[in-house]
Design an enzyme around this catalytic site. Sequence first.
Site, PDB file in Angstrom:
ATOM      1  N   GLN A 296     -59.755-102.529 -90.778  1.00 34.59           N
ATOM      2  CA  GLN A 296     -60.426-101.152 -91.522  1.00 34.59           C
ATOM      3  C   GLN A 296     -61.953-101.520 -91.695  1.00 34.59           C
ATOM      4  O   GLN A 296     -61.881-100.941 -93.251  1.00 34.59           O
ATOM      5  CB  GLN A 296     -59.446-100.736 -92.481  1.00 34.59           C
TER       6      GLN A 296
ATOM      7  N   GLY B 198     -56.419 -89.000 -94.332  1.00 35.81           N
ATOM      8  CA  GLY B 198     -56.126 -90.253 -93.347  1.00 35.81           C
ATOM      9  C   GLY B 198     -57.544 -90.709 -92.991  1.00 35.81           C
ATOM     10  O   GLY B 198     -58.477 -90.675 -92.947  1.00 35.81           O
ATOM     11  N   HIS B 199     -57.786 -91.900 -92.727  1.00 36.02           N
ATOM     12  CA  HIS B 199     -58.782 -92.583 -91.547  1.00 36.02           C
ATOM     13  C   HIS B 199     -59.180 -92.143 -89.877  1.00 36.02           C
ATOM     14  O   HIS B 199     -58.184 -91.154 -89.547  1.00 36.02           O
ATOM     15  CB  HIS B 199     -58.404 -94.170 -91.618  1.00 36.02           C
ATOM     16  N   ASN B 200     -60.493 -91.652 -90.700  1.00 32.10           N
ATOM     17  CA  ASN B 200     -61.454 -91.090 -89.510  1.00 32.10           C
ATOM     18  C   ASN B 200     -61.240 -89.643 -89.422  1.00 32.10           C
ATOM     19  O   ASN B 200     -61.897 -89.094 -88.247  1.00 32.10           O
ATOM     20  CB  ASN B 200     -61.334 -91.918 -88.136  1.00 32.10           C
TER      21      ASN B 200
END
Length: 338
Positions: free
Chosen positions: A194, A235-237
């Site tokens: 990540q 969460g990511h993005n």
Amino acid sequence: MKKTLQEIAEIIGARIAGDGAIEITGLDNIAGAGEHDLTFAVEPHIEEAKSCKAAAVMLPEGIEDFPKTALYVQDPRAAFARLLEAFTPKLERPQEVSDKAYIGKDVRLGKNVTIMPFAVVDDHAVIGDHAVLYPHTYIGQYAEIGEDTVIYSSATVREYCRIGKRCVIHSSAVIGSDGFGFTTKDGVHTKVPQVGVVVVEDDVEIGAHDGIDRAAMGATVIGKGTKIDNLVHIGHNCKIGANCLIVAQTGISGSTTVGHNVTFGGQTGTVGHINIGANSVYAGRAGIIGDMPEGVFCAGFPVQPHAEWLRMQALMKRLPEMNKKIKQLEKKLAKYEG
């Protein structure tokens, strides 16, 4: 703090009905207000406020025949919030870097920063003017903290992440934890690096114990003016728009894009890789499983229009009665057919 009603009226631009010389020494809610306090009331609490012990009550314009001394404003909640700030003593914090804090190499510190004991500012980080870092905060390598931002105890801003101006990050929040990304082969989960960041824009507030994941690549973005309650996971993005409200225990899955002015009630959950339109409200415990348009008010799981959800909930209470009637009708029909 002691102020007359007249002085308070001048602060918030209120109209007085009654004695402007009354002295106010505190602010409280309707039930807790005493004889020297000011409280406020909006519907459906106006009737309750008529018999409260407060010296005066702040009310919305248009309320007639109120039996107590009153201050009239357009928005009592907003005006009362301004007064809470005026009546609350400012915390005294020395504008200095404690000799018990750890400051890494090549760190850039702005003017009048406050870094308290046992805070850690890792190598190459940037701390803006007037920023405040409480004890046991960790600012990672190459991270940037904007002007006038306050980061409370035990919060973490991981490497390369960027926090805007005038932000508030509450205790134990983690900004830039790894996104939840794995590949699976033959039952073995292998971590996907990540390598992205989190960008928090200006005037954002992040609650205690929140987790905002760094992007796999690129950036997870929290838009300007968004306010996030405690125990929220993003969460990511994800791309969260400006001026959103995200209430406690909400979970927003990775790569979700949220428009501006969206409100998520408590325990709302989403799947990932969807678009949620601007100017929308989702009631508590809503489950969002696909793209959503702008300007909706929804509830339930799977999510549906709020009015439709209310009708369904009302019908569910009648299910035992309806089931009984259906059985009676089946018996009558069977007898008729026989």
